[in-house]
Design an enzyme around this catalytic site. Structure first.
Site, PDB file in Angstrom:
ATOM      1  CB  CYS A  48      -0.910  -0.009   1.228  1.00  0.00           C
ATOM      2  SG  CYS A  48      -1.923   1.484   1.406  1.00  0.00           S
ATOM      3  CB  CYS A  51      -0.263   2.195   5.692  1.00  0.00           C
ATOM      4  SG  CYS A  51      -1.039   0.682   5.088  1.00  0.00           S
ATOM      5  CB  CYS A  97      -5.168  -0.541   2.661  1.00  0.00           C
ATOM      6  SG  CYS A  97      -3.799  -1.084   3.711  1.00  0.00           S
ATOM      7  CB  CYS A 120      -9.742  -3.966 -11.226  1.00  0.00           C
ATOM      8  SG  CYS A 120      -9.395  -2.960 -12.646  1.00  0.00           S
TER       9      CYS A 120
END
EC number: 1.8.4.12
Length: 131
Positions: A48, A51, A97, A120
């Site tokens: 991510c 983070c 996330c 996606c």
């Protein structure tokens, strides 16, 4: 996920670029076929951008023809979370996330086996790190 990250929107604005903030925090999307990872075949783990949570392995990435990086499963079950998305007159499943709640993209039921799923994901939401 045990260690959830919580930041104020002001903190997110300071730590993300305007494009990252738009996609990750305001649930935007990048234009198809323009993201840095949509054609990448490099090995590694996609994290991510917001983070650094590990999200997807390059082993599960495939070319879907959609114009965005596509994966058939997350690296771990709790790496991502799912939310009903009724925006734009459609019914979709949003992927966020599992650690910071940032918008990543959507998941569809038209992917390859073994899962039949197509995650996606916006390239802006990802940071590829070599294994």
């Amino acid at each position: 996920m045990e260690d959830k990250m919580h930041k104020s929107e002001e903190e997110w604005k300071k730590s993300l670029s305007p494009e990252e903030y738009y996609i990750l925090r305001e649930k935007g999307t990048e234009r198809a076929f323009t993201g840095k990872y949509y054609q990448t075949k490099d090995d590694g783990i996609y994290h991510c951008t917001a983070c650094d949570n590990p999200l997807f392995s390059s082993d599960t990435k495939y070319e879907s023809g959609s114009g965005w990086p596509s994966f058939f499963k997350p690296i771990e079950k709790n790496s991502v979370e799912f939310h009903l998305d009724k925006s734009h007159g459609m019914l979709r499943t949003e992927v966020t996330c599992g650690k910071c709640g940032s918008h990543l993209g959507h998941v569809f039921e038209d992917g390859p086996q073994p899962t039949g799923q197509r995650y996606c994901i916006n390239s802006v939401a990802l940071n590829l790190k070599e294994e």
